[in-house]
Enzyme design. Sequence first.
Site, PDB file in Angstrom:
ATOM      1  CG  ASP A  75      -0.280   0.029   2.544  1.00  0.00           C
ATOM      2  OD1 ASP A  75       0.706  -0.716   2.725  1.00  0.00           O
ATOM      3  OD2 ASP A  75      -0.723   0.797   3.416  1.00  0.00           O
ATOM      4  CD  GLU A 139       4.257   0.932   6.981  1.00  0.00           C
ATOM      5  OE1 GLU A 139       5.067   1.258   7.868  1.00  0.00           O
ATOM      6  OE2 GLU A 139       3.948   1.694   6.037  1.00  0.00           O
TER       7      GLU A 139
END
Length: 384
Positions: A75, A139
């Site tokens: 991400d 994250e």
Amino acid sequence: MTLPSRIDPAALTADLIRCPSVTPAEGGALVRLQMVLEEAGFACTRVDRGGIANLFARGGAKGANKSFGFNGHTDVVPVGDLAAWTEDPFGAKVVDGWMYGRGATDMKSGVAAFAAAAVDFVRETPPDGAVILTITGDEEDVATDGTVALLDWMASQGERMTHCLVGEPTCPNEMGEMMKIGRRGSMTCWFTAQGVQGHSAYPHRARNPMSALVTLLARLEEKPLDEGTAHFDASTLAITTIDCGNPANNVIPAKGAATVNIRFNDLHSGASLSDWLRGHAAAVQAETGVEIGCRISISGESFLTPPGDFSALVAGAVQAETGRRPEYSTSGGTSDARFVKDHCPVVEFGLVGRTMHQVDERVEVAQIHQLKAIYARILKDYFA
């Protein structure tokens, strides 16, 4: 799909950048990685939770005495002002040896490098043990259903890493100059103050919440939290917001709010600092009559993987490939290593991170190949 004899980490990085995986969207990045890993014989499982996509992959035997783990995320943060970008943030265009794109540095290149190294190593030198990859799509956000979900799933399935390397960018300026053997803890406190509204010409008839907050914040900043420790810099407290939403300059507001963020070393815990914050708030409340509330979120405790054989092995591989012996550091923000440290010893090593989260984020293509070589050497030395 037939895999080439060796995986090109730069090509895989480009594939991942072209996946618009702005957190929490998966964007196709984990689908692409799973395809590559399964084709190479890795046992893969999607460990999605709470709308977050996560991938577990293992090459080698389950339950092996030695299982080396890599951890990372696909991400990325939002692109920001698209018009300010020189190149398409999801185009992976290479200009003068630099690949542009959101996540180029943080950290699709790191994921591509360790995936490529793992595939080649398992295929060419089957380890006496296992190589495990844990890759999350959560994250850059709240991180509650990412690496934590993977570790929860591993515990339920009897999967375990004996050591782990997180592939976050760790080098400030030059490849190979720094690795992380720990991280500071991080916490945020939101203060709310409830006073009594009144006319600014008659402050004695009001109880000013802003005065109480200013007093509280001044006391929190009055003395350093500490002077640092053997492996950590001094802890820091930063005031990040003070607000009451009052548009009138002749009215003492009834309510106010302030926020502080603390980054702390191994002299403290989230619990001890929470007690310290609440103690100061209670003292100011007693002195001023302004009711002060605290809401605290601890995003990670400080931790240290003491220097030893594991950190020396990683440092030796970095030095062999770059000519630099990396400094052991605990600087910077938080990473998912704060979760992995409860599972097994963990260190971090990755690329130069100067452009992460910036407009025109980019990575030097040659460094992606160099990073794969470092990770490959780590695997070779670990299983030697």
